[in-house]
Structure formats: structure tokens, C-alpha cells
Design an enzyme around this catalytic site. Sequence first.
Site, short mmCIF file in Angstrom:
data_model
loop_
_atom_site.label_atom_id
_atom_site.label_comp_id
_atom_site.label_asym_id
_atom_site.label_seq_id
_atom_site.Cartn_x
_atom_site.Cartn_y
_atom_site.Cartn_z
N GLU A 31 -6.78 -93.42 47.03
CA GLU A 31 -8.17 -93.15 47.39
C GLU A 31 -9.03 -94.40 47.29
O GLU A 31 -9.89 -94.64 48.14
CB GLU A 31 -8.73 -92.04 46.50
CG GLU A 31 -8.22 -90.65 46.84
CD GLU A 31 -8.53 -90.25 48.28
OE1 GLU A 31 -9.53 -90.73 48.85
OE2 GLU A 31 -7.76 -89.46 48.85
N CYS A 193 -10.39 -85.15 65.86
CA CYS A 193 -11.85 -85.20 66.01
C CYS A 193 -12.34 -86.63 65.81
O CYS A 193 -13.13 -86.93 64.91
CB CYS A 193 -12.50 -84.25 64.99
SG CYS A 193 -14.22 -83.86 65.35
N CYS A 200 -10.41 -82.60 72.07
CA CYS A 200 -10.79 -81.19 71.91
C CYS A 200 -9.77 -80.25 72.56
O CYS A 200 -9.65 -79.09 72.16
CB CYS A 200 -12.17 -80.96 72.49
SG CYS A 200 -13.47 -81.97 71.73
N CYS A 203 -7.42 -79.39 69.89
CA CYS A 203 -8.00 -79.12 68.58
C CYS A 203 -7.82 -77.65 68.21
O CYS A 203 -8.14 -76.76 69.01
CB CYS A 203 -9.48 -79.48 68.58
SG CYS A 203 -10.30 -79.09 67.01
N CYS A 209 -16.10 -74.48 67.65
CA CYS A 209 -16.84 -75.71 67.38
C CYS A 209 -18.12 -75.74 68.21
O CYS A 209 -18.09 -75.68 69.44
CB CYS A 209 -15.97 -76.93 67.70
SG CYS A 209 -16.84 -78.50 67.56
#
Length: 370
Positions: A31, A193, A200, A203, A209
Site C-alpha cells: 500500500e 472504469c 463500459c 463493465c 451506472c
Amino acid sequence: MRKRLLTWFSENARDLPWRRDHSPYRVWISEIMCQQTQVATVLPYFERFLSTYPTIRDLANADENQLMRMWEGLGYYRRARSLHASAKKMAAEHEGEFPDSFEDVLALPGIGRYTAGAILSISRNEAFPILEGNTQRVFSRWIGLTTPPTEKIAQTRLWELSDKMLPRKKAGDRTNGPAGFNQAAMELGALICSPKAPKCDVCPVATMCHANQLGLQAEIPGKISKVQYESRTEIAVVISQAEKYLVRTIPEGVRFAGMIDFPRAGPPEAEDVIGMESWLAEHLGGDVTIGMRLKTIKHAVTRYRMTLHIHLADLAGPNAGDNSDEEHGPLPEPWRWASIDELADMPMSVTGRKIVRLLDRPQRSLFSEI
DNA sequence: AATCCGGGGTA
DNA sequence: TACCCAGGATT
């Protein structure tokens, strides 16, 4: 939304090293490395880092120079220094283990709300929400939020949404719990995205959405203000004696803190070669005469567009000679002489490393492209 | 709310 | 060149 996203993730997730073995230590390192840095860039650094420092205590006991050398090229070097400080804190206050509570994790240097939630959800499947670049974009498009995500009202709404969407289930299936959801939302942002030309058509949540239904993918998330680029010209000098080169450790609190650098300055302290000689006299104590230019490097980093002139220079006066020669007196702190082999193991900025390469391969680089 | 941090990838 | 990247800390 949630179920379709989780199903998509279970079938499309990338095989990342901190997913296969998701111990808190490994997830923590991943991270921190991933902050403002793309996953593909992180991968080789991650493997090398974990083999050099397999445990928290190994990291706590790490040599600072070696640690910074491991980070060289990743940028945002304060991250490496914060990692070191955090590991020392865990060794001293948490028996060498990664802390248990959210508050204790958040109290570690270099860890904010996002990183604390990411580590605890991914490593231990605990139900803490996250919000970062990917999820800002995914959630903003999903609810049709045109407000730029930098604004406070948008931040509030997006964190609330991230928390509201998060599955609370901890036991059993990580893929369907908080660990799966948080990573799935980020993965969707990374693979589908995307900022420009989102996919899309493939997706899993396109039908739900808001941005997709209204055709607002290009307008969401709202645009943030343009970067103001700044041109900057600096001078670095190469001073050598007995096949060693004059360098220093950059002091705390300024850019490149803790790293090694050649004498280097720019406006307003050193506007030109003459100003650089004054800077050297002030910081080094000796008479320095700047000579021929070896090379000029252009380097673009963050918002800066740097032009770096690299010159040869001669040092005369009380500090000339080896710093162990008492007749001449030692070099003032933090200056020292270093050979090419020693420089190879020292942590440097990208431009500092380029200067070393000039010196290391003079037959090819030194007198070409001048 | 803005700025700094000083690296890299991509269109 | 412009924009983005599994942000945090400081002012």
C-alpha cells in the site's frame, strides 16, 4: 451492484503478490509503495524489498542508506523514511507485530485513512471503507457526482458511499467480504472504469451506472485544476581527488532528505556559475573554481521541468585533500569523498544517479552529447 | 483548501 | 504536453 462487482472480481482479479500472501506486513508495504505509483511500477520493487526485509523487525533494523537505495526510482522518498519509522515503532511498542486496532494503524507515520482501511480490510478482512483515485472515479460515475472529488462535500459523500456499500461479512469467504469488495472496486477502476475511454461495454455494473446512462463518463469525475508547471535551472558540480568525488547527505526537512547528492544549487541561491561558486564557498569553505560543462540534463518530475548543468570544478584551499588529512583539516559536515564503488551503494535522486553514470562510463558519456 | 513531495507510465 | 497513479503531511 455489489454482487455483480464481486462476481466480476473473482473472475478477473490480477494475480498480485500481496493477494497471494496477504499478511499485514506485505499488504502494508504494497500500500505504501502504491501511493501515487502505478501497480506495474511497484512490482519489481516489492519483490526486492520483501526479500531484503522479510519481517517487520528486519525493516526496523535496516540500514537507512540501504533502505533509501532500495527505494531509489520510486519517488516520494518520505514514504521509505516513514516505513522505517513505523517499523521501529512496531518493534518498540507492538512487539514487532503489525498493530491490531484502526487507531494504532492510523497513528503510524505515512498512513492515513485510506491506507489504514486498505491494510486492515485486505489483510484481515475487517470492514473499513477506503477511498482513493480508483474508487473516487468509480463511485463518482456510479452515482453521477459531477463535483470534483477534491472538494470537501464530494469527499464526504464518497466516503459515506464507500462505507455504505461495504459488506460487513468477515468470516469465511474473503472474496465476498470487505477485502474482496474494496479490492474489487479498485480493480474495476484500474481495469475497466479508466479515466479516459472507460470500457463500459464490458463493465459488470454499467446498467446501474448513472454516468453510463447519461453519457457523462467524460465529465465525471469533475475536472481538477490544471498543474502549473515550473521551469527550473540548476547547477551541479563534480569535484574529484584521488578518484573520489565530493558528495553530501541532504539534511532533514528538504527535498531528497537522507539521500546523497553532488554539490547542487539553483535559484535563488545560485543563479549562475558565479553564484554557484559563492554557494560552494559558503557551504564548503574552500575556494572552488567551476570549469568546463560536462553535460546538460533535462528532467521532468512532478510539476517541475528541470534543466541541470553539470560542471567539473576544482577545490583549493583549506579543505582540499583527503578528509582524514589533519594537515588540511576535515571537510565540514555533511561533506565527504566517495569512490565510484561507494556511490553505487548510496541512495541518490534520479539526476544524481545520472551524474554517477557519467563518471562511471567516461569513455562513452563524458565527452559526447556536450 | 492548497501545496509539497522532486518518479514514472501513457495517450 | 497533459494527465494520472491503491495519498499523506503540512500550512
